[in-house]
Design an enzyme around this catalytic site. Structure first.
Site, PDB file in Angstrom:
ATOM      1  CE1 TYR A 152      -4.535  -0.958   0.316  1.00  0.00           C
ATOM      2  CE2 TYR A 152      -3.274  -2.965   0.641  1.00  0.00           C
ATOM      3  CZ  TYR A 152      -4.458  -2.338   0.343  1.00  0.00           C
ATOM      4  OH  TYR A 152      -5.583  -3.078   0.056  1.00  0.00           O
ATOM      5  N   GLY A 267     -10.200  -6.342  -4.183  1.00  0.00           N
ATOM      6  CA  GLY A 267      -8.840  -6.613  -4.650  1.00  0.00           C
ATOM      7  C   GLY A 267      -8.049  -7.430  -3.653  1.00  0.00           C
ATOM      8  CG  ASP A 268      -7.176  -5.949   0.169  1.00  0.00           C
ATOM      9  OD1 ASP A 268      -5.946  -5.856   0.131  1.00  0.00           O
ATOM     10  OD2 ASP A 268      -7.931  -4.970   0.284  1.00  0.00           O
ATOM     11  CB  CYS A 269     -11.505 -10.768  -1.712  1.00  0.00           C
ATOM     12  SG  CYS A 269     -12.351 -12.356  -1.797  1.00  0.00           S
TER      13      CYS A 269
END
Length: 477
Positions: A152, A267-269
């Site tokens: 990030y 997006g994290d998933c």
């Protein structure tokens, strides 16, 4: 699988080593409410607050999702002594073990105000600089069975870049990049930029076209530039494109069922699911396919809102979208009828869908404002057509019908005729295909009970499921 899962089932890492998630953790806070008026002193919405929830964000969310199927996960991140860092430590699921870098400053806090489930404003505060990795971090990276980098742009990934470069040569690495973060190290198994990020990373060389071909070319360009095994450019509701360096044969992975909702966290998933698949010995095409399904289901089940506040009771993970059911049809009937529209229903087995079926359904849709297809269950088809039928199970037939642009909802019935279902739906028009006459249809009497009309529309000549099945079994020499 239990917990905040990735849609991967009950699998575990085949190496017996943990999945290590490396990246910047944030504290996510959502303030939810309803906006029904504007402020008197400025043209801004007034949000009546109904609740608040908070959770680990960034790499913390990715780690929690990856741990959802019970696998061992180690989160390598920078945390300090500030309240936000303490809150994240307390919120992480039991399956996530921390390997901390020191943080000079405070943990970033991302606060969103939502009205009716939609973001109105976002406020960011805090931030710090990660310190050098200690022995605990170095051991975690050396003992990883697979690695997910959730960058990030806050500095954690840069602090351990050398160790990640070494790890990428021996274990699967999935890299979720950020425009302000580090470029992936060479030999990463899969890099997962979204379409906006891919354009930024490619610059002028990638162009601005929004076609699948253009997204594939950007993926190939980035795979070559980063020396990555593969790059998956995620396209939101359109799915993803998987590209490789020096390869003109990309793989397009569509979304099986589109969902409306807040895409934050999808997006994290996606990245977490892909990392779990590779950790379990899967290949990039399988990883991207399952990750696309998991991200779509994550949105369809409410996205971040479905996770609630942490720590919390463990909910069931997002499930694949079910085939359209009769409940959808009832809601549609109510909505169309409330607006003064005409409800049309049509019925049949629709076993092998052919051009005659499609023309029939298109014509039926033109007679009103919505079309509900009443389809025979497998048992009903078997009684009507005999053993060996249906050729396609009801779930597949329903999904195919629901994919037609002229079909608004699908309802299944188990009887020999749809009379009971029609009495619940009470359509204004009932349409049947074939060479029937209206007086021969048992449903016609039911339609007359509420003043409905029965129509018979012909199929295209020469098209039939029976003939298609016969030709498939006994092809012409």
């Amino acid at each position: 699988m239990t917990g905040h899962g990735t849609g991967r089932g009950t699998s575990r890492a085949t190496s017996g080593k943990p999945l290590v998630v490396v990246g910047d953790v944030l504290l996510d806070e959502d303030v939810e409410g309803v906006a029904a008026r504007l402020a008197p002193d400025a043209p801004v919405p007034v949000v009546e607050v109904a609740g608040r929830r908070s959770r680990p964000g960034g790499a913390g969310l990715a780690a929690a999702l990856a741990a959802g199927d019970g696998r061992e996960v180690v989160l390598v991140t920078a945390l300090g002594g500030d309240p936000a860092s303490d809150a994240v430590r307390a919120m992480l699921p039991r399956g996530v073990r921390l390997a901390e870098l020191p943080l000079d400053g405070t943990l970033p806090v991302k606060s969103r105000v939502l009205a009716g489930g939609r973001p109105v404003v976002r406020m960011d505060q805090g931030g710090g600089t990660p310190g050098p990795p200690g022995a605990t971090v170095r051991r975690a990276l050396a003992g990883a069975g697979a690695i997910l980098v959730a960058d990030y742009g806050q500095g954690t990934v840069a602090a351990v870049r050398g160790a990640l470069a070494e790890a990428a040569r021996r274990v699967p690495v999935v890299w979720d990049p950020h425009p302000r973060g580090c470029a992936p190290v060479p030999w990463v198994s899969l890099v997962t930029p979204n379409e906006r990020e891919a354009r930024l990373f490619c610059g002028a060389e990638g162009g601005e076209s929004d076609t699948l071909g253009a997204h594939s070319r950007r993926g190939t360009l980035l795979a070559e530039r980063w020396q990555a095994v593969a790059v998956a450019v995620t396209l939101g509701c359109r799915g993803a494109v998987l590209a490789r360096a020096n390869c003109d044969d990309p793989l397009y992975v569509p979304v099986a069922a589109g969902h409306e909702g807040d895409p934050c966290g999808a997006g994290d998933c996606f990245a977490a699911t892909a990392a779990c698949v590779l950790a379990d010995g899967g290949l990039p095409p399988e990883a991207v396919g399952l990750a696309t399904e998991a991200a779509a289901s994550f949105i369809g089940c409410g996205g971040l809102a479905s996770l609630g506040s942490w720590p919390a009771s463990t909910p069931e993970p997002p499930a694949p979208a079910p085939a359209p059911a009769a409940g959808d049809a009832y809601a549609l009937v109510d909505a169309v009828r409330a607006g003064g529209g005409t409800v049309v229903a049509a019925g049949g087995c629709f076993d092998l869908l052919h051009a005659g079926h499609v023309q029939f359904l298109q014509n039926a849709r033109r007679t009103g404002d919505c079309l509900i297809v009443c389809v025979n269950s497998d048992a009903s088809v078997r009684r009507l057509k005999g053993q060996g039928r249906p050729l396609n199970p009801a779930a597949d037939r329903i999904r195919v019908l629901a994919g037609l642009g002229c079909v608004d909802a699908v309802a299944e019935f188990d009887e020999d005729t749809p009379e009971a279902l029609l009495r619940r739906l009470r359509p204004d028009v009932w349409v049947k295909g074939g060479d029937y006459s209206v007086r021969d249809l048992p449903e016609a009497a039911a339609l007359r009970e509420w003043g409905g009309q029965t129509l018979v529309l012909p199929y295209l000549d020469g098209r039939s499921t029976t003939e298609l099945a016969r030709r498939a079994a006994f092809p012409a020499p």
